[in-house]
Design a protein around this motif. Sequence first.
Motif, mmCIF file in Angstrom:
data_model
loop_
_atom_site.group_PDB
_atom_site.id
_atom_site.type_symbol
_atom_site.label_atom_id
_atom_site.label_comp_id
_atom_site.label_asym_id
_atom_site.label_seq_id
_atom_site.Cartn_x
_atom_site.Cartn_y
_atom_site.Cartn_z
ATOM 1 N N UNK A 240 12.184 2.743 16.825
ATOM 2 C CA UNK A 240 12.193 1.969 15.593
ATOM 3 C C UNK A 240 11.001 1.025 15.545
ATOM 4 N N UNK A 241 10.669 0.415 16.684
ATOM 5 C CA UNK A 241 9.509 -0.471 16.711
ATOM 6 C C UNK A 241 8.222 0.305 16.480
ATOM 7 N N UNK A 242 8.127 1.500 17.061
ATOM 8 C CA UNK A 242 6.912 2.291 16.854
ATOM 9 C C UNK A 242 6.823 2.794 15.420
ATOM 10 N N UNK A 243 7.977 3.046 14.790
ATOM 11 C CA UNK A 243 7.963 3.473 13.393
ATOM 12 C C UNK A 243 7.510 2.345 12.479
ATOM 13 N N UNK A 244 7.929 1.115 12.795
ATOM 14 C CA UNK A 244 7.486 -0.027 12.000
ATOM 15 C C UNK A 244 5.970 -0.177 12.111
ATOM 16 N N UNK A 245 5.454 -0.054 13.350
ATOM 17 C CA UNK A 245 4.008 -0.144 13.534
ATOM 18 C C UNK A 245 3.294 1.062 12.930
ATOM 19 N N UNK A 246 3.874 2.251 13.101
ATOM 20 C CA UNK A 246 3.240 3.456 12.579
ATOM 21 C C UNK A 246 3.293 3.567 11.070
ATOM 22 N N UNK A 247 4.108 2.728 10.430
ATOM 23 C CA UNK A 247 4.219 2.808 8.975
ATOM 24 C C UNK A 247 2.973 2.284 8.257
ATOM 25 N N UNK A 248 2.068 1.617 8.990
ATOM 26 C CA UNK A 248 0.888 1.029 8.344
ATOM 27 C C UNK A 248 0.079 2.102 7.627
ATOM 28 N N UNK A 249 -0.340 3.132 8.355
ATOM 29 C CA UNK A 249 -1.169 4.178 7.744
ATOM 30 C C UNK A 249 -0.351 5.076 6.817
ATOM 31 N N UNK A 250 0.932 5.282 7.151
ATOM 32 C CA UNK A 250 1.780 6.088 6.273
ATOM 33 C C UNK A 250 1.929 5.403 4.914
ATOM 34 N N UNK A 251 2.161 4.107 4.927
ATOM 35 C CA UNK A 251 2.273 3.367 3.666
ATOM 36 C C UNK A 251 0.962 3.408 2.891
ATOM 37 N N UNK A 252 -0.144 3.377 3.603
ATOM 38 C CA UNK A 252 -1.442 3.436 2.927
ATOM 39 C C UNK A 252 -1.642 4.784 2.229
ATOM 40 N N UNK A 253 -1.284 5.868 2.920
ATOM 41 C CA UNK A 253 -1.448 7.212 2.339
ATOM 42 C C UNK A 253 -0.561 7.369 1.103
ATOM 43 N N UNK A 254 0.675 6.867 1.173
ATOM 44 C CA UNK A 254 1.621 7.055 0.075
ATOM 45 C C UNK A 254 1.643 5.880 -0.905
ATOM 46 N N UNK A 255 0.717 4.927 -0.722
ATOM 47 C CA UNK A 255 0.679 3.734 -1.584
ATOM 48 C C UNK A 255 2.070 3.100 -1.666
ATOM 49 N N UNK A 256 2.729 3.019 -0.523
ATOM 50 C CA UNK A 256 4.082 2.463 -0.444
ATOM 51 C C UNK A 256 3.987 0.935 -0.456
ATOM 52 N N UNK A 257 4.731 0.262 -1.310
ATOM 53 C CA UNK A 257 4.579 -1.192 -1.452
ATOM 54 C C UNK A 257 5.238 -1.976 -0.323
ATOM 55 N N UNK A 258 4.778 -1.749 0.897
ATOM 56 C CA UNK A 258 5.325 -2.445 2.046
ATOM 57 C C UNK A 258 4.275 -3.290 2.742
ATOM 58 N N UNK A 259 4.632 -3.794 3.913
ATOM 59 C CA UNK A 259 3.711 -4.649 4.660
ATOM 60 C C UNK A 259 2.525 -3.867 5.212
ATOM 61 N N UNK A 260 2.738 -2.596 5.541
ATOM 62 C CA UNK A 260 1.644 -1.789 6.069
ATOM 63 C C UNK A 260 0.496 -1.658 5.089
ATOM 64 N N UNK A 261 0.821 -1.351 3.853
ATOM 65 C CA UNK A 261 -0.213 -1.262 2.822
ATOM 66 C C UNK A 261 -0.873 -2.613 2.613
ATOM 67 N N UNK A 262 -0.091 -3.684 2.691
ATOM 68 C CA UNK A 262 -0.639 -5.024 2.477
ATOM 69 C C UNK A 262 -1.602 -5.410 3.590
ATOM 70 N N UNK A 263 -1.342 -4.971 4.820
ATOM 71 C CA UNK A 263 -2.275 -5.251 5.912
ATOM 72 C C UNK A 263 -3.635 -4.640 5.617
ATOM 73 N N UNK A 264 -3.629 -3.364 5.234
ATOM 74 C CA UNK A 264 -4.888 -2.670 4.943
ATOM 75 C C UNK A 264 -5.610 -3.353 3.787
ATOM 76 N N UNK A 265 -4.880 -3.672 2.731
ATOM 77 C CA UNK A 265 -5.494 -4.323 1.577
ATOM 78 C C UNK A 265 -6.072 -5.688 1.946
ATOM 79 N N UNK A 266 -5.332 -6.478 2.701
ATOM 80 C CA UNK A 266 -5.795 -7.832 3.032
ATOM 81 C C UNK A 266 -7.015 -7.801 3.939
#
Length: 309
Positions: A240-266
Amino acid sequence: MSVRRLVRFVVSLAVLLVASFAMIHLIPGDPVRASLGPAAPVELVNARKQLLGLDKSLPEQFAAYIGHILTGDFGTSFLTGEPVGEVIAARLPNTLGLALLATVVALLLAVPLGMWAAIRTENGRNRGTEITFSSVTGTAVAVPEFLYSIALVAVLSIGLGLFPPAGKEGAMSYVLPVAALAIGPVAMIARISRVETLRELGTDYVRLARSKRLPAARLHLRHVLPNTLTATLTVGGLLLTSLIAGSVLVEYVFAWPGLGLKIVESITQKDYPVAQGVILVYGAIVLVVNLAVDLILGALDPTSKIKEN
């Protein structure tokens, strides 16, 4: 044992706080100037530094930083002026929901798959099944989540038009990002489940149950399965911890409105207070989940103290 785990958690949290504070000071050049642009007037840059407290000494800044964090104040966005805490509160549920759903899907698929593979390959039977299972799951574990994301979008969204390619709109929008996050964990947990099941199938109580003609379904589901779940669920919690960390690039690819996408944007927009706050929250979540898994494992498995020592 619990005290040792708590001390380790506190030390790790302290390291995380220091690292997140140092992040904005280790950026080459002036982070405020970088965010405002080279053409920004000196007066504006100095005013922004004063507003953020960056004109003070490092010890004063660190003390103020810790004080703000303890009160839930993560700072203010360079770009929008929005409190970072509000940005995190708005996006954190989307990230946690995605990771939790992927974890549940991975466990529901992997445990039966691993048990089936163990039963099929017990005592060296069905060598072809064992080789295929090991090869497929080993390859699946090695492929990173963002490659699964790109492939799923290309085939199932753009190619076949079955699912939306990006965004969070309805239940169908969850399918591809959850699949991208869950494929690797399914393979890993299935391999562990197979090993644990094979170990249980070789125990005396299983041989005794078989000698008494106990139905196979009852033996596997009521006796073997519960005894294999401790290690499987432990790995599931860690995943679960690795999925939370791994969600950064997944959220970026899918433009998912989560913290992962926000990290990349910021980071790309040089909005350092947002990046700093989100990274701190990510790290804290990982530490909390790891602590919870440690405590649960210690409660379920009394021998874990001996293993750790």
